[in-house]
Scaffold this active site. Structure first.
Site, PDB file in Angstrom:
ATOM      1  N   TYR A   1       0.848  -1.206   0.000  1.00 56.26           N
ATOM      2  CA  TYR A   1       0.000   0.000   0.000  1.00 56.26           C
ATOM      3  C   TYR A   1       0.882   1.255   0.000  1.00 56.26           C
ATOM      4  O   TYR A   1       0.731   2.143  -0.846  1.00 56.26           O
ATOM      5  CB  TYR A   1      -0.876  -0.059   1.244  1.00 56.26           C
ATOM      6  CG  TYR A   1      -1.733   1.133   1.565  1.00 56.26           C
ATOM      7  CD1 TYR A   1      -2.751   1.558   0.707  1.00 56.26           C
ATOM      8  CD2 TYR A   1      -1.582   1.808   2.785  1.00 56.26           C
ATOM      9  CE1 TYR A   1      -3.572   2.633   1.058  1.00 56.26           C
ATOM     10  CE2 TYR A   1      -2.405   2.872   3.134  1.00 56.26           C
ATOM     11  CZ  TYR A   1      -3.389   3.281   2.268  1.00 56.26           C
ATOM     12  OH  TYR A   1      -4.199   4.334   2.610  1.00 56.26           O
TER      13      TYR A   1
ATOM     14  N   LYS B   1       1.401   3.990  -3.046  1.00 55.59           N
ATOM     15  CA  LYS B   1       1.136   5.420  -2.826  1.00 55.59           C
ATOM     16  C   LYS B   1       2.363   6.259  -3.214  1.00 55.59           C
ATOM     17  O   LYS B   1       2.247   7.309  -3.841  1.00 55.59           O
ATOM     18  CB  LYS B   1       0.779   5.666  -1.356  1.00 55.59           C
ATOM     19  CG  LYS B   1      -0.585   5.137  -0.953  1.00 55.59           C
ATOM     20  CD  LYS B   1      -1.654   6.087  -1.415  1.00 55.59           C
ATOM     21  CE  LYS B   1      -3.029   5.689  -0.941  1.00 55.59           C
ATOM     22  NZ  LYS B   1      -4.068   6.556  -1.483  1.00 55.59           N
TER      23      LYS B   1
END
Ligand code: NAD
Length: 323
Positions: A148, A152
């Site tokens: 994650y 990002k």
């Protein structure tokens, strides 16, 4: 400003939609998500045109239908697969958090070069574990320890590069954990940081999976939403060469969260917490930096957060007393 909000059925998307409706800088709002986003309240009287559209943004035709022939002054990129879920399903995380975002940025840079402000919701998970007492800022080298966070960070980099080239006008906001989140628990490892307030204040039991001395950086929904709106209004020149900013939050321990819960909900609320240490969650949360230097945010005009107690009281008034 004509504005598009992706991930608008989500927690932040819905809160942002309410705030955009109350802000006269925005003349037209389009909300989009996998399922047609709920329109927060009647638009009559606000003078703002509001549309809700369903679109799976991993689908090229859906992206084209949404963006191929419509210009937006500002796009809030909020859709995504959250931390725990992105770690559990690498392919899905890559598809949504990376590929769909790149595809959207490519439409913007090729079809409307230089015209669109992009406000991107990034996260503290771009950083790896901090040393005890380490204060993290935009100058800290991000070494993400989750897919994650890595996804990002890759989008952050692309937004910075496209902005450098003048192809978009990006604003990357690294958000703290937004607490208290209304609604259902999420796939995020930080889900407990809202559940330990939300569930007991509604008379429900919940599990606390981390130790009481754990510290984390959180921010109230009120401040995050104000700051996301601010992000769209700051002149691009103020960002200089780097479009990334760590948004303000407050450092709290789990014990302080429990104290705030007791102060607002009483002993009865506290007794609805079952402390059951989950080593995996505890380790993940321990790996997140809790101390941030947000002086860059302050210099750009972003607001500091309210206190934890004010935040819990506000939630209580809105969701418990209000019912
Ligand atoms: N909530 C937080 O504490 C927090 C903290 C830091 C960063 N962020 C970031 O802010 C953004 C919004 O967070 P949130 O808490 O509202 O998340 P959320 O999970 O509530 O909402 C995300 C939305 O994205 C939508 N979505 C997923 N896949 C999609 C697809 N293929 N096409 C279209 N829409 C899709 C989901 O349906 C969901 O409604 C996210 O990008 C998140 O990474 C949130």
């Amino acid at each position: 400003m004509k504005v598009l909000v992706t991930g608008a059925s989500g927690f932040i998307g819905q809160e942002l939609a309410i705030a955009l409706l109350g802000d006269s800088s925005f003349s037209e709002i389009v909300l989009t998500d996998l399922v047609k986003p709920h329109i927060p309240y009647a638009t009559s009287g606000h003078g703002i045109a509001l549309r809700s559209v369903s679109a799976d943004l991993t689908n090229a035709e859906a992206r084209q239908a949404l963006l191929g022939s419509t210009t937006f002054d500002c796009i809030y990129l909020l859709h995504g697969i959250m931390s725990g879920a992105a770690e559990a399903n690498l392919d899905l995380g890559l598809k949504v958090n990376l590929e769909s975002q790149i595809a959207i940025l490519n439409i913007l840079r090729t079809t409307y070069p230089g015209t669109t402000k992009v406000v991107y919701a990034s996260v503290g998970a771009v950083y790896g574990p901090a040393q005890k007492g380490e204060v993290v800022s935009e100058n800290t080298v991000p070494v993400p320890q989750s897919s994650y966070g890595a996804q990002k960070l890759m989008i952050e980099t692309l937004i910075n590069d496209f902005s450098r080239r003048g192809l978009i006008d990006g604003r990357v906001c690294r958000l703290p954990t937004v607490t208290i989140r209304a609604g259902a628990p999420t796939g995020a490892a930080s889900s407990f940081a809202s559940a330990i307030f939300r569930e007991p204040l509604s008379g429900k039991r919940t599990v606390l999976p981390v130790s009481r001395d754990q510290e984390m950086c959180i921010c109230s929904p009120r401040t995050v939403i104000k700051n996301l709106i601010t992000a769209s209004k700051i002149p691009k020149e103020k960002f200089g060469l780097f479009r990334t900013v760590v948004l303000p939050g407050i450092k709290v321990s789990v014990q302080q969260m429990l104290d705030a819960l007791e102060e607002v909900g009483g002993r009865a609320a506290l007794e609805l917490i079952d402390e059951r240490l989950d080593e995996v969650t505890n380790r993940i949360v321990a790996s997140w930096p809790a101390d941030y230097d947000t002086s860059r945010a302050a210099s750009l005009g972003f607001e500091p957060d309210i206190s934890l107690l004010e935040n819990v009281q506000e939630y209580f008034q809105r969701y418990i007393n209000g019912n």
